[in-house]
Design an enzyme around this catalytic site. Sequence first.
Site, PDB file in Angstrom:
ATOM      1  N   TRP A 158       0.849  -1.194   0.000  1.00  0.00           N
ATOM      2  CA  TRP A 158       0.000   0.000   0.000  1.00  0.00           C
ATOM      3  C   TRP A 158       0.887   1.248   0.000  1.00  0.00           C
ATOM      4  CZ3 TRP A 158      -1.058  -4.280   3.134  1.00  0.00           C
ATOM      5  CH2 TRP A 158      -2.197  -4.998   2.773  1.00  0.00           C
ATOM      6  N   HIS A 179      -6.814   1.745   2.118  1.00  0.00           N
ATOM      7  CA  HIS A 179      -7.875   0.761   1.874  1.00  0.00           C
ATOM      8  C   HIS A 179      -8.991   0.997   2.891  1.00  0.00           C
ATOM      9  CE1 HIS A 179      -5.380  -2.299   4.534  1.00  0.00           C
ATOM     10  NE2 HIS A 179      -5.373  -1.081   5.038  1.00  0.00           N
ATOM     11  N   ARG A 205      -3.838   5.967  -2.994  1.00  0.00           N
ATOM     12  CA  ARG A 205      -2.523   5.300  -3.013  1.00  0.00           C
ATOM     13  C   ARG A 205      -1.544   6.109  -3.846  1.00  0.00           C
ATOM     14  NH1 ARG A 205      -3.998  -1.142  -3.323  1.00  0.00           N
ATOM     15  NH2 ARG A 205      -5.496  -1.037  -1.620  1.00  0.00           N
ATOM     16  N   GLN A 219     -13.416   1.425  -2.600  1.00  0.00           N
ATOM     17  CA  GLN A 219     -13.531   0.019  -2.203  1.00  0.00           C
ATOM     18  C   GLN A 219     -14.820  -0.170  -1.411  1.00  0.00           C
ATOM     19  OE1 GLN A 219      -9.951  -0.992   0.010  1.00  0.00           O
ATOM     20  NE2 GLN A 219      -8.883  -1.569  -1.875  1.00  0.00           N
ATOM     21  N   VAL A 262      -5.268 -11.496   7.246  1.00  0.00           N
ATOM     22  CA  VAL A 262      -6.112 -12.689   7.050  1.00  0.00           C
ATOM     23  C   VAL A 262      -5.260 -13.950   6.993  1.00  0.00           C
ATOM     24  CG1 VAL A 262      -8.061 -11.602   5.857  1.00  0.00           C
ATOM     25  CG2 VAL A 262      -6.069 -12.317   4.540  1.00  0.00           C
ATOM     26  N   ALA A 310     -13.429 -11.437   5.926  1.00  0.00           N
ATOM     27  CA  ALA A 310     -13.468 -10.038   5.494  1.00  0.00           C
ATOM     28  C   ALA A 310     -13.083  -9.981   4.018  1.00  0.00           C
ATOM     29  CB  ALA A 310     -12.516  -9.197   6.326  1.00  0.00           C
TER      30      ALA A 310
HETATM   31  C1  YSA Z   1      -8.170  -8.204   1.787  1.00  0.00           C
HETATM   32  C2  YSA Z   1      -8.511  -9.090   2.808  1.00  0.00           C
HETATM   33  C3  YSA Z   1      -9.469  -8.690   3.691  1.00  0.00           C
HETATM   34  O1  YSA Z   1      -9.779  -9.535   4.740  1.00  0.00           O
HETATM   35  C4  YSA Z   1     -10.145  -7.499   3.574  1.00  0.00           C
HETATM   36  C5  YSA Z   1      -9.808  -6.649   2.567  1.00  0.00           C
HETATM   37  C6  YSA Z   1      -8.823  -6.996   1.684  1.00  0.00           C
HETATM   38  C7  YSA Z   1      -8.432  -6.046   0.607  1.00  0.00           C
HETATM   39  C8  YSA Z   1      -7.236  -5.210   1.005  1.00  0.00           C
HETATM   40  N1  YSA Z   1      -7.550  -4.256   2.029  1.00  0.00           N
HETATM   41  C9  YSA Z   1      -6.765  -4.480  -0.223  1.00  0.00           C
HETATM   42  O2  YSA Z   1      -6.808  -3.260  -0.298  1.00  0.00           O
HETATM   43  N2  YSA Z   1      -6.342  -5.282  -1.194  1.00  0.00           N
HETATM   44  S1  YSA Z   1      -5.915  -4.783  -2.672  1.00  0.00           S
HETATM   45  O3  YSA Z   1      -4.808  -3.857  -2.549  1.00  0.00           O
HETATM   46  O4  YSA Z   1      -5.628  -5.933  -3.462  1.00  0.00           O
HETATM   47  O5  YSA Z   1      -7.175  -4.012  -3.236  1.00  0.00           O
HETATM   48  C10 YSA Z   1      -8.457  -4.621  -3.254  1.00  0.00           C
HETATM   49  C11 YSA Z   1      -9.117  -4.391  -4.584  1.00  0.00           C
HETATM   50  O6  YSA Z   1      -9.116  -3.004  -4.870  1.00  0.00           O
HETATM   51  C12 YSA Z   1      -8.376  -5.023  -5.747  1.00  0.00           C
HETATM   52  O7  YSA Z   1      -8.761  -6.360  -5.893  1.00  0.00           O
HETATM   53  C13 YSA Z   1      -8.832  -4.169  -6.903  1.00  0.00           C
HETATM   54  O8  YSA Z   1     -10.123  -4.583  -7.328  1.00  0.00           O
HETATM   55  C14 YSA Z   1      -8.938  -2.822  -6.276  1.00  0.00           C
HETATM   56  N3  YSA Z   1      -7.737  -2.020  -6.506  1.00  0.00           N
HETATM   57  C15 YSA Z   1      -6.521  -2.147  -5.923  1.00  0.00           C
HETATM   58  N4  YSA Z   1      -5.672  -1.216  -6.357  1.00  0.00           N
HETATM   59  C16 YSA Z   1      -6.353  -0.454  -7.238  1.00  0.00           C
HETATM   60  C17 YSA Z   1      -7.669  -0.962  -7.337  1.00  0.00           C
HETATM   61  N5  YSA Z   1      -8.580  -0.411  -8.138  1.00  0.00           N
HETATM   62  C18 YSA Z   1      -8.217   0.654  -8.855  1.00  0.00           C
HETATM   63  N6  YSA Z   1      -6.991   1.231  -8.816  1.00  0.00           N
HETATM   64  C19 YSA Z   1      -6.022   0.703  -8.026  1.00  0.00           C
HETATM   65  N7  YSA Z   1      -4.840   1.278  -7.962  1.00  0.00           N
END
Ligand code: YSA
Length: 342
Positions: A158, A179, A205, A219, A262, A310
């Site tokens: 992140w 997030h 981000r 999100q 997780v 989650a």
């Molecule tokens: C994971 C486990 C949990 O128990 C709860 C939540 C999570 C998600 C975690 N907090 C998270 O942020 N994961 S992630 O960085 O992979 O982002 C989640 C989703 O946000 C991705 O699958 C994607 O659909 C979206 N995403 C991530 N970066 C992005 C984005 N969408 C647009 N632009 C970006 N830069």
Amino acid sequence: MPVENTLEQLRSTSLQELEECTSKLELEEWRVKYLGRKGHVTGLLRKLKNLEPLEKKIFGSQANQLKGFLEERLVLAEGKLMAEETLAIGENDRIDVTRPGRLINVGGYHPLTKIRREIEEAFISMGFQVVEGPEIEWDHYNFELLNIPKNHPSRDIWDTLWVDYRNERGERNMLLRTHTSPMQARIMEQEEPPIRVIVPGKVYRYEATDRTHEWHFHQVEGLAVDKGITFADMKGTLYEFARKVFGSERKVRFRCDYFPFVEPGVDMSIDYLAPGATTHDWLEIMGAGMVHPKVLEGVGYDPEEYTGFAFGIGLERIAMLKYGIDDIRLFFDNDLRFLRQF
Ligand code: YSA
């Protein structure tokens, strides 16, 4: 000239002049000329005092009758003029109800608002509540309570936008949330299980943008905690979500993934054909997993008693899949040609 002749002449000339009046101003001038303090009728009444008593009585009464008669005619003339004016206004401003109307620009919902509502509906129907949380967050909630201590390498996942603020120990500990997961800790700190919530919201981000990545996006966090919740509950809930939003034909894929908060962790992708592409691909729409025992302990829950799952869904990615949009940056360009399609 005898008085009776004067009265008769006054009557015919004043009436003729009254007939010729065509405006309020002319009517007022007429009133002053004949009925005003120095007007002809008033003047005549004054002259009567020089007559013999009998003549005075006869002509006095006739002169007063003329005065009353002319006053009545003036009121009638004023009424007629007003009616004519009203009629003229009606003629000029008449509305043609058969003419086609002018088109009004009607606003509509942004595609991301529509998708957010659709996602909310899907989870509400499965017993979840919707809550919101702060976009400016403490390191404590965004990372530490999620089992991501300071200097932990997973913080690199992140890329963080820090707020220019330092606490009393000189640490920079305020940020734009990367997030929606910090709301997991905030909710569990305040509530006792059973918990079933979703948290839609904006995240930030410090990263380069491309077709599928933005530096600010949305999100929808989800959290369910209770006694006896299993990985199968999580899969069932997320499959049902995908079925409700994309229909039962769309292919869904789970893969193992790593998130410090997780164990085990997964990501979920949806099969899609990018505009112009010939082969299908997968677009990752969320990270998910079983809430880590350390996270449960950190908020004062007993991990032996409670378990939970989650997830964090990328809202723009869902909208891209549903509407066949191949570039995430279009959502924030505010180009009406794009927005009018929804
Ligand atoms: C994971 C486990 C949990 O128990 C709860 C939540 C999570 C998600 C975690 N907090 C998270 O942020 N994961 S992630 O960085 O992979 O982002 C989640 C989703 O946000 C991705 O699958 C994607 O659909 C979206 N995403 C991530 N970066 C992005 C984005 N969408 C647009 N632009 C970006 N830069």
